[in-house]
Design a protein around this motif. Structure first.
Motif, PDB file in Angstrom:
ATOM      1  N   GLU A  24     -10.712 -45.726 -10.365  1.00 36.32           N
ATOM      2  CA  GLU A  24      -9.341 -45.369 -10.724  1.00 36.32           C
ATOM      3  C   GLU A  24      -9.388 -44.892 -12.172  1.00 36.32           C
ATOM      4  OE1 GLU A  24      -4.802 -47.136 -10.881  1.00 36.32           O
ATOM      5  OE2 GLU A  24      -6.450 -48.481 -10.381  1.00 36.32           O
ATOM      6  N   LEU A  25      -9.036 -43.623 -12.371  1.00 35.30           N
ATOM      7  CA  LEU A  25      -9.137 -42.998 -13.682  1.00 35.30           C
ATOM      8  C   LEU A  25      -7.794 -42.414 -14.111  1.00 35.30           C
ATOM      9  CD1 LEU A  25     -12.504 -41.099 -13.103  1.00 35.30           C
ATOM     10  CD2 LEU A  25     -12.165 -43.328 -14.200  1.00 35.30           C
ATOM     11  N   ALA A  26      -7.580 -42.346 -15.412  1.00 38.29           N
ATOM     12  CA  ALA A  26      -6.362 -41.732 -15.954  1.00 38.29           C
ATOM     13  C   ALA A  26      -6.309 -40.273 -15.517  1.00 38.29           C
ATOM     14  CB  ALA A  26      -6.363 -41.842 -17.476  1.00 38.29           C
ATOM     15  N   LYS A  27      -5.093 -39.793 -15.214  1.00 40.03           N
ATOM     16  CA  LYS A  27      -4.938 -38.402 -14.793  1.00 40.03           C
ATOM     17  C   LYS A  27      -3.876 -37.715 -15.630  1.00 40.03           C
ATOM     18  CE  LYS A  27      -2.085 -37.228 -11.201  1.00 40.03           C
ATOM     19  NZ  LYS A  27      -0.827 -37.011 -11.882  1.00 40.03           N
ATOM     20  N   ALA A  28      -3.914 -36.402 -15.625  1.00 39.68           N
ATOM     21  CA  ALA A  28      -2.858 -35.618 -16.260  1.00 39.68           C
ATOM     22  C   ALA A  28      -1.574 -35.910 -15.483  1.00 39.68           C
ATOM     23  CB  ALA A  28      -3.196 -34.139 -16.232  1.00 39.68           C
ATOM     24  N   GLN A  29      -0.577 -36.460 -16.148  1.00 43.46           N
ATOM     25  CA  GLN A  29       0.625 -36.963 -15.477  1.00 43.46           C
ATOM     26  C   GLN A  29       1.331 -35.892 -14.653  1.00 43.46           C
ATOM     27  OE1 GLN A  29       3.276 -39.025 -18.126  1.00 43.46           O
ATOM     28  NE2 GLN A  29       4.660 -39.621 -16.498  1.00 43.46           N
ATOM     29  N   ALA A  30       1.336 -34.660 -15.102  1.00 45.39           N
ATOM     30  CA  ALA A  30       2.074 -33.602 -14.405  1.00 45.39           C
ATOM     31  C   ALA A  30       1.336 -33.061 -13.177  1.00 45.39           C
ATOM     32  CB  ALA A  30       2.383 -32.458 -15.359  1.00 45.39           C
ATOM     33  N   ASP A  31       0.047 -33.339 -13.050  1.00 46.13           N
ATOM     34  CA  ASP A  31      -0.726 -32.803 -11.925  1.00 46.13           C
ATOM     35  C   ASP A  31      -0.344 -33.488 -10.613  1.00 46.13           C
ATOM     36  OD1 ASP A  31      -1.996 -31.240 -13.773  1.00 46.13           O
ATOM     37  OD2 ASP A  31      -3.999 -32.025 -13.395  1.00 46.13           O
ATOM     38  N   ASP A  32      -0.324 -32.683  -9.545  1.00 41.70           N
ATOM     39  CA  ASP A  32      -0.094 -33.195  -8.193  1.00 41.70           C
ATOM     40  C   ASP A  32      -1.420 -33.070  -7.458  1.00 41.70           C
ATOM     41  OD1 ASP A  32       0.977 -34.076  -5.819  1.00 41.70           O
ATOM     42  OD2 ASP A  32       2.100 -32.244  -5.407  1.00 41.70           O
ATOM     43  N   ILE A  33      -2.110 -34.186  -7.274  1.00 39.96           N
ATOM     44  CA  ILE A  33      -3.457 -34.177  -6.712  1.00 39.96           C
ATOM     45  C   ILE A  33      -3.411 -34.693  -5.278  1.00 39.96           C
ATOM     46  CG2 ILE A  33      -5.790 -35.111  -6.923  1.00 39.96           C
ATOM     47  CD1 ILE A  33      -5.273 -35.372  -9.952  1.00 39.96           C
ATOM     48  N   GLY A  34      -3.952 -33.896  -4.364  1.00 38.51           N
ATOM     49  CA  GLY A  34      -4.012 -34.297  -2.965  1.00 38.51           C
ATOM     50  C   GLY A  34      -5.326 -34.990  -2.649  1.00 38.51           C
ATOM     51  N   GLN A  35      -5.316 -35.834  -1.630  1.00 44.85           N
ATOM     52  CA  GLN A  35      -6.538 -36.517  -1.204  1.00 44.85           C
ATOM     53  C   GLN A  35      -7.596 -35.479  -0.847  1.00 44.85           C
ATOM     54  OE1 GLN A  35      -6.204 -38.875   2.390  1.00 44.85           O
ATOM     55  NE2 GLN A  35      -7.689 -40.332   1.626  1.00 44.85           N
ATOM     56  N   GLY A  36      -8.788 -35.626  -1.388  1.00 48.91           N
ATOM     57  CA  GLY A  36      -9.880 -34.705  -1.120  1.00 48.91           C
ATOM     58  C   GLY A  36      -9.949 -33.510  -2.050  1.00 48.91           C
ATOM     59  N   ASP A  37      -8.944 -33.338  -2.923  1.00 49.12           N
ATOM     60  CA  ASP A  37      -8.958 -32.217  -3.862  1.00 49.12           C
ATOM     61  C   ASP A  37     -10.102 -32.335  -4.855  1.00 49.12           C
ATOM     62  OD1 ASP A  37      -6.658 -31.210  -2.710  1.00 49.12           O
ATOM     63  OD2 ASP A  37      -5.360 -31.581  -4.452  1.00 49.12           O
ATOM     64  N   GLN A  38     -10.666 -31.189  -5.229  1.00 48.29           N
ATOM     65  CA  GLN A  38     -11.633 -31.139  -6.328  1.00 48.29           C
ATOM     66  C   GLN A  38     -10.871 -31.442  -7.609  1.00 48.29           C
ATOM     67  OE1 GLN A  38     -15.142 -30.410  -6.550  1.00 48.29           O
ATOM     68  NE2 GLN A  38     -14.731 -31.132  -8.619  1.00 48.29           N
ATOM     69  N   VAL A  39     -11.416 -32.323  -8.433  1.00 48.97           N
ATOM     70  CA  VAL A  39     -10.791 -32.654  -9.714  1.00 48.97           C
ATOM     71  C   VAL A  39     -11.800 -32.465 -10.837  1.00 48.97           C
ATOM     72  CG1 VAL A  39      -9.017 -34.187  -8.761  1.00 48.97           C
ATOM     73  CG2 VAL A  39     -11.251 -35.133  -9.405  1.00 48.97           C
ATOM     74  N   TYR A  40     -11.278 -32.407 -12.061  1.00 47.55           N
ATOM     75  CA  TYR A  40     -12.081 -32.076 -13.232  1.00 47.55           C
ATOM     76  C   TYR A  40     -11.807 -33.081 -14.342  1.00 47.55           C
ATOM     77  CZ  TYR A  40     -12.410 -27.827 -10.568  1.00 47.55           C
ATOM     78  OH  TYR A  40     -12.639 -26.945  -9.543  1.00 47.55           O
ATOM     79  N   TRP A  41     -12.790 -33.238 -15.241  1.00 40.88           N
ATOM     80  CA  TRP A  41     -12.634 -34.111 -16.392  1.00 40.88           C
ATOM     81  C   TRP A  41     -12.260 -33.266 -17.594  1.00 40.88           C
ATOM     82  CZ3 TRP A  41     -11.435 -38.716 -17.626  1.00 40.88           C
ATOM     83  CH2 TRP A  41     -11.683 -39.223 -18.890  1.00 40.88           C
ATOM     84  N   ASP A  42     -11.090 -33.552 -18.171  1.00 42.09           N
ATOM     85  CA  ASP A  42     -10.636 -32.915 -19.401  1.00 42.09           C
ATOM     86  C   ASP A  42     -11.118 -33.812 -20.537  1.00 42.09           C
ATOM     87  OD1 ASP A  42      -9.223 -32.153 -21.693  1.00 42.09           O
ATOM     88  OD2 ASP A  42      -7.429 -31.613 -20.556  1.00 42.09           O
ATOM     89  N   ALA A  43     -12.224 -33.439 -21.174  1.00 43.23           N
ATOM     90  CA  ALA A  43     -12.836 -34.276 -22.199  1.00 43.23           C
ATOM     91  C   ALA A  43     -11.962 -34.403 -23.438  1.00 43.23           C
ATOM     92  CB  ALA A  43     -14.208 -33.729 -22.576  1.00 43.23           C
ATOM     93  N   ALA A  44     -11.171 -33.389 -23.730  1.00 44.16           N
ATOM     94  CA  ALA A  44     -10.305 -33.450 -24.914  1.00 44.16           C
ATOM     95  C   ALA A  44      -9.171 -34.451 -24.703  1.00 44.16           C
ATOM     96  CB  ALA A  44      -9.740 -32.070 -25.233  1.00 44.16           C
TER      97      ALA A  44
END
Length: 107
Positions: free
Chosen positions: A53-73
């Motif tokens: 369980e990781l912090a996410k960009a609050q405005a993003d709508d992420i679906g199950q199975g979606d490719q996600v990315y790490w915003d290092a900044a």
């Protein structure tokens, strides 16, 4: 087997800054999560596989199975590929307004 180094479920890293247990870091293009608190410039153990369980960009709508990315900044998972590192796949959906998302890292 003579050439087996380790099972690959953990990796050692000496980060340049202190890392709190459960915090993801990039090791090259690989995301890994600190197993315990790791002081700066001290070798620590990180986990490069599994579901976290990781912090996410609050405005993003992420679906199950979606490719996600790490915003290092921003230090969050995002759906934005530009200038970010592939982190894995969303294990569960996390809609707009959610503060975290479950991610299977490095897949």
């Amino acid at each position: 087997m003579k050439n087996l180094i380790q099972d690959g479920t953990t990796i050692t890293l000496a980060p340049t800054v202190a890392v709190v247990s459960g915090t993801p870091v990039l090791i090259g293009a690989m995301l890994a999560v600190a197993l315990a608190n790791v002081p700066a410039n001290t070798p620590g153990t990180f986990i490069p596989e599994g579901v976290f369980e990781l912090a996410k960009a609050q405005a993003d709508d992420i679906g199950q199975g979606d490719q996600v990315y790490w915003d290092a900044a921003a230090k969050v998972i995002t759906t934005t590929a530009t200038d970010n590192t592939p982190a894995g796949k969303a294990w569960a959906a996390a809609g707009n307004g959610a503060l975290s998302v479950e991610v299977k890292i490095n897949v």
